[in-house]
Structure formats: structure tokens, C-alpha cells
Scaffold this motif. Sequence first.
Motif, PDB file in Angstrom:
ATOM      1  N   CYS B 109       0.844  -1.206   0.000  1.00 25.37           N
ATOM      2  CA  CYS B 109       0.000   0.000   0.000  1.00 25.37           C
ATOM      3  C   CYS B 109       0.874   1.250   0.000  1.00 25.37           C
ATOM      4  O   CYS B 109       0.604   2.223  -0.709  1.00 25.37           O
ATOM      5  CB  CYS B 109      -0.903   0.041   1.234  1.00 25.37           C
ATOM      6  SG  CYS B 109      -2.263  -1.129   1.188  1.00 25.37           S
ATOM      7  N   PHE B 120      -7.355   5.374  -2.885  1.00 24.76           N
ATOM      8  CA  PHE B 120      -7.636   3.980  -2.545  1.00 24.76           C
ATOM      9  C   PHE B 120      -8.024   3.844  -1.068  1.00 24.76           C
ATOM     10  O   PHE B 120      -8.963   3.134  -0.726  1.00 24.76           O
ATOM     11  CB  PHE B 120      -6.401   3.124  -2.865  1.00 24.76           C
ATOM     12  CG  PHE B 120      -6.597   1.655  -2.624  1.00 24.76           C
ATOM     13  CD1 PHE B 120      -7.383   0.896  -3.475  1.00 24.76           C
ATOM     14  CD2 PHE B 120      -5.994   1.036  -1.539  1.00 24.76           C
ATOM     15  CE1 PHE B 120      -7.571  -0.463  -3.253  1.00 24.76           C
ATOM     16  CE2 PHE B 120      -6.175  -0.325  -1.316  1.00 24.76           C
ATOM     17  CZ  PHE B 120      -6.962  -1.072  -2.172  1.00 24.76           C
ATOM     18  N   MET B 121      -7.309   4.565  -0.199  1.00 27.99           N
ATOM     19  CA  MET B 121      -7.601   4.491   1.236  1.00 27.99           C
ATOM     20  C   MET B 121      -8.959   5.115   1.559  1.00 27.99           C
ATOM     21  O   MET B 121      -9.700   4.625   2.411  1.00 27.99           O
ATOM     22  CB  MET B 121      -6.524   5.213   2.048  1.00 27.99           C
ATOM     23  CG  MET B 121      -5.180   4.541   1.992  1.00 27.99           C
ATOM     24  SD  MET B 121      -5.246   2.896   2.717  1.00 27.99           S
ATOM     25  CE  MET B 121      -3.696   2.219   2.186  1.00 27.99           C
ATOM     26  N   ARG B 123     -11.472   5.182  -0.377  1.00 26.88           N
ATOM     27  CA  ARG B 123     -12.497   4.249  -0.853  1.00 26.88           C
ATOM     28  C   ARG B 123     -12.548   2.993   0.024  1.00 26.88           C
ATOM     29  O   ARG B 123     -13.621   2.591   0.474  1.00 26.88           O
ATOM     30  CB  ARG B 123     -12.201   3.863  -2.312  1.00 26.88           C
ATOM     31  CG  ARG B 123     -13.119   2.817  -2.890  1.00 26.88           C
ATOM     32  CD  ARG B 123     -14.493   3.371  -3.208  1.00 26.88           C
ATOM     33  NE  ARG B 123     -15.451   2.279  -3.417  1.00 26.88           N
ATOM     34  CZ  ARG B 123     -16.440   1.980  -2.573  1.00 26.88           C
ATOM     35  NH1 ARG B 123     -16.647   2.698  -1.499  1.00 26.88           N
ATOM     36  NH2 ARG B 123     -17.233   0.973  -2.828  1.00 26.88           N
ATOM     37  N   GLU B 124     -11.404   2.379   0.245  1.00 25.25           N
ATOM     38  CA  GLU B 124     -11.412   1.040   0.854  1.00 25.25           C
ATOM     39  C   GLU B 124     -11.327   1.084   2.382  1.00 25.25           C
ATOM     40  O   GLU B 124     -11.998   0.318   3.046  1.00 25.25           O
ATOM     41  CB  GLU B 124     -10.257   0.196   0.299  1.00 25.25           C
ATOM     42  CG  GLU B 124     -10.346  -0.075  -1.194  1.00 25.25           C
ATOM     43  CD  GLU B 124     -11.479  -1.041  -1.573  1.00 25.25           C
ATOM     44  OE1 GLU B 124     -12.053  -1.689  -0.690  1.00 25.25           O
ATOM     45  OE2 GLU B 124     -11.782  -1.131  -2.779  1.00 25.25           O
ATOM     46  N   VAL B 125     -10.492   1.928   2.924  1.00 23.42           N
ATOM     47  CA  VAL B 125     -10.352   1.935   4.385  1.00 23.42           C
ATOM     48  C   VAL B 125     -11.437   2.801   5.024  1.00 23.42           C
ATOM     49  O   VAL B 125     -12.060   2.425   6.002  1.00 23.42           O
ATOM     50  CB  VAL B 125      -8.951   2.413   4.826  1.00 23.42           C
ATOM     51  CG1 VAL B 125      -8.825   2.379   6.343  1.00 23.42           C
ATOM     52  CG2 VAL B 125      -7.875   1.533   4.208  1.00 23.42           C
ATOM     53  N   ILE B 130     -17.678   6.623  -4.030  1.00 26.63           N
ATOM     54  CA  ILE B 130     -16.760   7.138  -5.048  1.00 26.63           C
ATOM     55  C   ILE B 130     -17.162   8.550  -5.491  1.00 26.63           C
ATOM     56  O   ILE B 130     -16.304   9.394  -5.740  1.00 26.63           O
ATOM     57  CB  ILE B 130     -16.648   6.161  -6.240  1.00 26.63           C
ATOM     58  CG1 ILE B 130     -15.511   6.595  -7.165  1.00 26.63           C
ATOM     59  CG2 ILE B 130     -17.961   6.012  -6.982  1.00 26.63           C
ATOM     60  CD1 ILE B 130     -15.115   5.566  -8.175  1.00 26.63           C
ATOM     61  N   SER B 145     -12.011   6.492 -11.382  1.00 20.31           N
ATOM     62  CA  SER B 145     -12.077   5.044 -11.543  1.00 20.31           C
ATOM     63  C   SER B 145     -10.803   4.510 -12.200  1.00 20.31           C
ATOM     64  O   SER B 145     -10.388   3.391 -11.929  1.00 20.31           O
ATOM     65  CB  SER B 145     -13.350   4.616 -12.270  1.00 20.31           C
ATOM     66  OG  SER B 145     -13.228   4.801 -13.644  1.00 20.31           O
ATOM     67  N   LEU B 148      -8.332   4.281  -9.264  1.00 19.98           N
ATOM     68  CA  LEU B 148      -8.627   3.116  -8.418  1.00 19.98           C
ATOM     69  C   LEU B 148      -8.237   1.813  -9.113  1.00 19.98           C
ATOM     70  O   LEU B 148      -7.713   0.889  -8.483  1.00 19.98           O
ATOM     71  CB  LEU B 148     -10.115   3.091  -8.044  1.00 19.98           C
ATOM     72  CG  LEU B 148     -10.510   4.074  -6.940  1.00 19.98           C
ATOM     73  CD1 LEU B 148     -12.026   4.137  -6.808  1.00 19.98           C
ATOM     74  CD2 LEU B 148      -9.886   3.678  -5.605  1.00 19.98           C
ATOM     75  N   TYR B 149      -8.477   1.756 -10.417  1.00 16.60           N
ATOM     76  CA  TYR B 149      -8.098   0.566 -11.182  1.00 16.60           C
ATOM     77  C   TYR B 149      -6.584   0.353 -11.117  1.00 16.60           C
ATOM     78  O   TYR B 149      -6.104  -0.740 -10.833  1.00 16.60           O
ATOM     79  CB  TYR B 149      -8.558   0.723 -12.634  1.00 16.60           C
ATOM     80  CG  TYR B 149      -8.094  -0.380 -13.558  1.00 16.60           C
ATOM     81  CD1 TYR B 149      -8.553  -1.682 -13.390  1.00 16.60           C
ATOM     82  CD2 TYR B 149      -7.211  -0.114 -14.609  1.00 16.60           C
ATOM     83  CE1 TYR B 149      -8.142  -2.689 -14.249  1.00 16.60           C
ATOM     84  CE2 TYR B 149      -6.791  -1.113 -15.466  1.00 16.60           C
ATOM     85  CZ  TYR B 149      -7.253  -2.408 -15.283  1.00 16.60           C
ATOM     86  OH  TYR B 149      -6.839  -3.409 -16.122  1.00 16.60           O
ATOM     87  N   ARG B 152      -5.483  -0.808  -7.707  1.00 15.11           N
ATOM     88  CA  ARG B 152      -5.784  -2.225  -7.470  1.00 15.11           C
ATOM     89  C   ARG B 152      -4.854  -3.134  -8.260  1.00 15.11           C
ATOM     90  O   ARG B 152      -4.394  -4.164  -7.762  1.00 15.11           O
ATOM     91  CB  ARG B 152      -7.243  -2.522  -7.828  1.00 15.11           C
ATOM     92  CG  ARG B 152      -8.222  -1.899  -6.841  1.00 15.11           C
ATOM     93  CD  ARG B 152      -9.674  -2.301  -7.119  1.00 15.11           C
ATOM     94  NE  ARG B 152     -10.550  -1.739  -6.102  1.00 15.11           N
ATOM     95  CZ  ARG B 152     -11.516  -0.838  -6.351  1.00 15.11           C
ATOM     96  NH1 ARG B 152     -11.739  -0.421  -7.580  1.00 15.11           N
ATOM     97  NH2 ARG B 152     -12.241  -0.366  -5.365  1.00 15.11           N
TER      98      ARG B 152
END
Lengths: 65, 170
Positions: B109, B120-121, B123-125, B130, B145, B148-149, B152
Motif C-alpha cells: 500500500c 484507494f484508502m 475508498r477502501e479503508v 466514489i 475510476s 482506483l483501477y 488495485r
Amino acid sequence: MHCRKATRLLSEAMDRPLSLGERAALYYHLGLCRHCRQFSRQVQFMREATRRLRQRLDQDTDESH
Amino acid sequence: MALLQLHDEARADDVVQDVMAAALTASHDGHSSLRTWLGGILKHKIVDLIRRESRFVTLAADDNDEIPENAWDDLFDDRGHWSQGPLSWRQPDEALTDRQFQQIFDLCCERLPRRHAQLFMMREVMDMAIDDICKQLEVSATNCSVILYRARMSLRLCLEQNWFATGGSR
């Protein structure tokens, strides 16, 4: 659909609902492609791993209080 | 929520300012500043405050802030099909609770370019929607997007190379 496009859609599916057309094309592709099925599992796994990261950070900060 | 925890809106405001300042000042070592920033947000439980009021700093770009579009050309052939398919990740459930895996995950990360990591954080953490992220960071939905792609794809490859391909043991 090729795999590169499928990986992009699998990523977007983590953030927004896919359209009916996108879903149909993606699932058709996934039915044929084990690599992309594998990729799909990995993206899900990374979401779970980031959840755990958040739990760990929460624990760290709780302990430091 | 920060408001409940701090009992005082002005105090909550101060904390938000402090966390934002921390994100901006620890500049050169971008990756550890990202961690400080995220830790601060979670520590003070101000995620909700940030979600409600659109206050966010965009971390400044640095020289290595882009993942080139051709970064994964080796993985796909000319027709866009996998030339090196993803490995089968064995024992993923065990990995999640393995301390060594967690270290690898954190390193992967932190290796992401800063803005990719921030998005990313968020969105995910922080589990933000979005649309909210794009709005607050003033990034177009398409760019959001794409970022983010790429985050990932990078993270996936990093985990595969540094953990799953090695059999999960050091």
C-alpha cells in the motif's frame, strides 16, 4: 470482451453498480475465463485485507490512548 | 463520531485542521505521511465529519505520482488477453491473519503513488462513496475510476510477487 476490459469492469464493480449490459458481458466473459475469475477473487480479497488494515489501525490508536 | 467524542464542534474543527496540516507538512517522505494522515483521521474518528462537510486536502503530486498506462503491458497480449494469468492465491484466509502478510500488505500500500494511495484508502479503508471522493478531491469520475483501477492492479501485482508467489513464507 477481452481480459483487460474485464479487469477494468471488475474494479469498477467494487465502486458502482454496473449496468445490465456491462454485467451481462462481464459474466459471459467470466464464465469462459478462469484467469479473470481468479482476478475477481483477488480484488475481493484485497477489499477484505483493507478492512483488516482499518481494524489494525483502530486497535493501534485505541492502545495508544 | 468526532462531534460526539469531542463534545464540542470547535474542538472537532481544530482536530480536523491538525490532521490536514499533518498531511501537508510531512512532505518529502510521502508514504509515511500518508500513514500519519490516515492514522490521524481514524484516531480522531473524524471520518464522518469529513464525509458530511466536504473538507479534504489533495496530497500534492510528487515526481513518481503516476503509474504509467503501459505498466501492465507484460501481463496482457496484443489482443488484451492475459499472457501471464493471475496465480492461484493459496490460503488467502490464513494470510489475512498472518502478521508477516500484513507487513507485506502495508508495504505494498505504501508503495503506491501518493494520490493513488489516498484515493484507494478513502475508498477502501474509510469506505467513502466514489462520488463523494471525486467531488472532494476535484477529480473527474472517469479519472477516479482509472486511479482506483491502477491502484488495485499495482497492489495485486505487489501482493502476488511478494507473498503468494513465494508460497507465503519468508
